[in-house]
Design an enzyme around this catalytic site. Structure first.
Site: not given
Ligand SMILES: [Zn+2]
Length: 190
Positions: A38, A42, A69, A72
């Site tokens: 991430c 995030c 992810c 994000c």
């Protein structure tokens, strides 16, 4: 060339808990249990600290087998200027102690001071000066929490030239004085 950001594990942990956008792209949070990585900002549920590893560049985290992810989208670059902006921010984070002039930063990335300021503002909605102040106050907050240094020592340690300016900027960003900030944190621990 990747220049590593000069932040400790604890500092990076603070940034992800705060979902701090200022450090996006400078490091990535990889979660060992989910194999997902991430951006610092995030807003997904926070992983357990023991399951977290930090990577400084996207190739490293991808090579280690982590997937981006979906929320994000850390692999997506939002702007063609992002690389140069990241170099500027990395320089600020790594040299916050110094009395930096706009020209020092501009020389570092090979832009004119005028163009640098305009580009930076366009990409971050801030000037390099205000961004640097935020980085310094983040450092100060970290030192207030993790060390026994005095306010005055911290003021100079994080690169402020005068205590009055340090107190003013600290209050405007944290809505309290450095002493109040430390007290608040110590109370939370009790
Ligand atoms: Zn994410």
């Amino acid at each position: 060339m990747v220049i590593n950001i000069n932040l400790s594990f604890e500092e990076m942990w603070d940034k992800i808990i705060a979902c701090d956008r200022k450090y996006d792209g400078l490091f990535f949070t990889a979660v060992k249990t989910t194999k997902i990585y991430c951006r610092p900002s995030c807003r997904s549920r926070k992983p357990k600290k023991v399951n977290v590893e930090f990577y400084h560049d996207i190739n490293g985290v991808e090579e280690a087998g982590f997937r981006p992810c979906k929320r994000c989208q850390p692999e997506v670059e939002q702007s063609p200027h992002i690389e140069i902006v990241r170099r500027i921010i990395t320089f600020l984070v790594n040299h916050y102690k110094q009395n930096l002039m706009l020209k020092d930063i501009a020389d570092q990335v090979g832009l004119s001071p005028f163009y640098l300021e305009r580009l930076f503002k366009q990409e971050t909605s801030e000037t390099p000066r205000t961004y640097l102040e935020k980085i310094r106050i983040d450092k100060a907050a970290h030192l207030l929490k993790c060390t026994a240094m005095t306010n005055l020592e911290i003021c100079y340690e994080v690169g402020f030239q005068s205590p009055s300016n340090f107190y003013k900027v600290f209050r405007s960003l944290k809505n309290c004085s450095p002493s109040e900030y430390r007290k608040e944190f110590l109370n939370e621990l009790d």
